[in-house]
Design an enzyme around this catalytic site. Structure first.
Site, PDB file in Angstrom:
ATOM      1  N   GLU A 275      -1.880   5.397   7.892  1.00  0.00           N
ATOM      2  CA  GLU A 275      -3.127   5.529   7.112  1.00  0.00           C
ATOM      3  C   GLU A 275      -4.275   4.811   7.783  1.00  0.00           C
ATOM      4  OE1 GLU A 275      -2.940   3.898   3.189  1.00  0.00           O
ATOM      5  OE2 GLU A 275      -1.181   5.065   2.646  1.00  0.00           O
ATOM      6  N   ARG A 292       8.230   7.183   5.056  1.00  0.00           N
ATOM      7  CA  ARG A 292       8.936   8.148   4.203  1.00  0.00           C
ATOM      8  C   ARG A 292       8.285   9.526   4.342  1.00  0.00           C
ATOM      9  NH1 ARG A 292       5.117   5.496   0.904  1.00  0.00           N
ATOM     10  NH2 ARG A 292       3.586   7.004   0.166  1.00  0.00           N
TER      11      ARG A 292
HETATM   12  C1  MV4 Z   1      -9.022  -0.716   1.887  1.00  0.00           C
HETATM   13  C2  MV4 Z   1     -10.186  -0.046   1.468  1.00  0.00           C
HETATM   14  C3  MV4 Z   1     -11.393  -0.512   1.932  1.00  0.00           C
HETATM   15  N1  MV4 Z   1     -11.437  -1.561   2.783  1.00  0.00           N
HETATM   16  N2  MV4 Z   1      -9.115  -1.737   2.724  1.00  0.00           N
HETATM   17  C4  MV4 Z   1      -5.960   1.748  -0.842  1.00  0.00           C
HETATM   18  C5  MV4 Z   1      -4.539   2.104  -0.609  1.00  0.00           C
HETATM   19  C6  MV4 Z   1      -4.056   1.256   0.506  1.00  0.00           C
HETATM   20  N3  MV4 Z   1      -3.392   2.056   1.473  1.00  0.00           N
HETATM   21  C7  MV4 Z   1      -5.278   0.599   1.071  1.00  0.00           C
HETATM   22  N4  MV4 Z   1      -6.398   1.066   0.311  1.00  0.00           N
HETATM   23  C8  MV4 Z   1      -7.671   0.755   0.670  1.00  0.00           C
HETATM   24  N5  MV4 Z   1      -7.810  -0.311   1.481  1.00  0.00           N
HETATM   25  C9  MV4 Z   1     -10.302  -2.153   3.158  1.00  0.00           C
HETATM   26  N6  MV4 Z   1     -10.373  -3.187   4.020  1.00  0.00           N
HETATM   27  C10 MV4 Z   1     -10.057   1.075   0.631  1.00  0.00           C
HETATM   28  C11 MV4 Z   1      -8.795   1.486   0.239  1.00  0.00           C
HETATM   29  C12 MV4 Z   1      -8.726   2.701  -0.532  1.00  0.00           C
HETATM   30  C13 MV4 Z   1      -9.336   2.845  -1.790  1.00  0.00           C
HETATM   31  C14 MV4 Z   1     -10.006   1.823  -2.434  1.00  0.00           C
HETATM   32  C15 MV4 Z   1     -10.596   2.004  -3.679  1.00  0.00           C
HETATM   33  C16 MV4 Z   1     -10.518   3.258  -4.319  1.00  0.00           C
HETATM   34  C17 MV4 Z   1      -9.845   4.281  -3.720  1.00  0.00           C
HETATM   35  C18 MV4 Z   1      -9.253   4.095  -2.453  1.00  0.00           C
HETATM   36  C19 MV4 Z   1      -8.602   5.159  -1.859  1.00  0.00           C
HETATM   37  C20 MV4 Z   1      -8.034   5.000  -0.616  1.00  0.00           C
HETATM   38  C21 MV4 Z   1      -8.097   3.762   0.023  1.00  0.00           C
END
Ligand code: MV4
Length: 478
Positions: A275, A292
């Site tokens: 991701e 997975r």
């Molecule tokens: C973040 C981010 C912004 N900045 N990290 C969400 C799931 C996990 N895989 C990590 N995620 C995120 N990490 C940093 N440094 C934004 C997300 C994020 C997200 C955040 C708020 C609302 C929806 C989101 C959808 C995908 C990822």
């Protein structure tokens, strides 16, 4: 290839894995809880083993019961699907100790990647770009404040043992930091029994782009391009597509090649997903690796023609990868949406109950992955995913139209039953989404009910089902 595989999951993914096994001449056994006794996977598998009552802790999360089931049926391998034990390194190890092949990466690789802080350090060492932030867990609030001051606000405090959006707190200013830090640590301790957290710069409204990877146990790997999963509510994806839209071919290639390099560097094997967040300038930042098969894998299958579960089985059986990178061709656009038994008008609350009608769509380039049927009872014990509708088309606009058409056909009714279909329709009608210019804040904007200034609301669409019925018979008019 294996003679018999135990499927340690339920619902649509148990069916998906069962079908792949059948196609490869592998005999199938599924485990099930009392709640799933008359489910489609139980009826279709060669054998089924009852492993416990409805609560997952006592059935689909019960490692000892699953290993015992594998022994009873004489399975050589265990496919964990997604969720439940699919990313549990301890379970993978227990399988190995009992002479079973766990269909996934080696337990040590899973453990190193399940720890998000360790994954971050490994990928940094491999030269991948990361969001600015701490390299190792941050042990005190004062140190968290130092890191935050260095990278600038907003920041996000993430649990090392979290992932998939669990155990994270966004912090807008220095004044909020120490409380948010303490709260995230306490929540992580309660949820994962591990209170280590790290701090990153928070990237606002970036896109969530992920790369599908396949790596064999001989050091070879390929990537199968990108998916965009920015349409999420509380980290539950609602719409996913492949390839990621509105990014240059150079950016897409660079993300995919970078992901493959990182995965090979840490000895990843099997099917996995890396991701990233992609910002407005098309800079990308590593977030995490999932070890997975993912819910959204069908969109990648549709643009590559590669059956990812077949490949998982081949890789787990120790066979060399059957594809070189130059054999992988991405063709057209695929879009999938999730049909959950939830009420979008009531905060997406689950709507358990019996389905009295269930008529999935059909038609060209339209794939429905579901375990649902008329009479099926959506129980309160498991996630609310009822079906995935995925379509393929030569271009994105046609794919989106095709998905709308498919959703128009889908009939799901029952007392109190609601689905995410009406909300997905709103996403598909959104002007920014149509252009592929949306980020992770799209769902919140739709839920807040506001359109950005200067963006006209899309015209209302025709009623999904014709309401006019005429009769023309040969009888004389009276
Ligand atoms: C973040 C981010 C912004 N900045 N990290 C969400 C799931 C996990 N895989 C990590 N995620 C995120 N990490 C940093 N440094 C934004 C997300 C994020 C997200 C955040 C708020 C609302 C929806 C989101 C959808 C995908 C990822």
């Amino acid at each position: 290839m294996f003679e018999k595989v135990l499927i340690a999951n339920r619902g649509e993914i148990a069916l998906r894995v069962l079908r792949a096994c059948r196609e490869l001449g592998v005999r199938t056994a599924v485990v099930y809880s009392t709640a799933d006794a008359d489910s489609a996977p139980v009826r279709l598998a060669d054998e089924a083993v009852l492993i416990g009552p409805a609560p997952s802790k006592r059935s689909y999360l019960n490692a000892a019961a699953i290993v015992e089931a594998a022994r009873q049926v004489g399975a050589q391998a265990v496919h964990p699907g997604y969720g439940f034990l699919s990313e549990d390194a301890d379970f993978a190890e227990i399988c190995a100790d009992n002479g079973l092949v766990f269909i996934g990466p080696p337990p040590q690789v899973m453990a190193a990647l399940a720890d998000k802080s360790s994954a971050r350090a490994l990928m940094r060492r491999a030269g991948l770009p990361l969001p600015p932030g701490s390299v190792s867990p941050v042990p005190t609030a004062a140190q968290a404040a130092e890191v935050a001051a260095e990278v600038g606000y907003p920041v996000i405090v993430k649990a090392a043992a979290g992932g998939g959006g669990r155990g994270m707190t966004v912090v807008r200013s220095a004044a909020e930091l120490s409380r948010a830090y303490a709260r995230t640590r306490a929540a992580a301790q309660a949820a994962f029994g591990d209170d280590r957290v790290y701090v990153e710069r928070y990237l606002t409204d970036a896109r969530h782009v992920e790369v599908q990877l396949l790596c064999d146990s001989h050091g070879a790997g390929v990537h199968l391009g990108t998916r965009d999963c920015s349409v999420q509510r509380r980290h539950q994806k609602l719409v996913e597509e492949a390839p990621a839209p509105a990014l240059s071919a150079a950016t897409l290639d660079s993300i995919a090649e970078t992901a493959l390099r990182g995965a090979l560097e840490v000895g990843f094997t099997g099917a996995g997903t890396m991701e990233f967040l992609v910002d407005a300038e098309e800079r990308f930042h590593f977030l995490e690796i999932n070890c997975r098969i993912q819910v959204e894998h069908p969109v990648t299958e549709m643009i590559t023609g590669i059956d990812l579960v077949h490949e998982q089985l081949h890789i787990a059986a120790g066979l060399p990868l059957r594809w070189r990178q130059e054999d992988i061709r991405l063709h057209g656009v695929a879009v999938e949406c999730r049909v959950n038994a939830e009420d979008p008008d009531r905060g997406f609350a689950p709507t358990p109950g019996r389905l009295d009608r269930f008529v999935p769509p059909g038609g060209p380039f339209t794939r429905v992955d579901t375990h649902g049927h008329a009479g099926y009872v959506v129980g309160p014990h498991y996630d609310s995913l009822l079906a995935k509708v995925a379509v393929w088309a030569p271009d994105r606009e046609l794919a989106l139209n095709r998905l709308e058409r498919a959703l128009d056909e889908f009939v799901v009714t029952g007392p109190g039953m609601r689905t995410t279909i009406p909300f997905v329709r709103r996403v598909l009608d959104d002007a920014a989404f149509r252009k592929g210019r949306h980020g992770t804040s799209l769902v919140d904007r739709l839920l807040a009910g506001d359109q950005p200034a200067g963006t006209a609301a899309p015209p209302p669409r025709a009623a999904p089902h014709p309401r006019t019925v005429l009769t023309a018979t040969e009888e004389e008019p009276r």
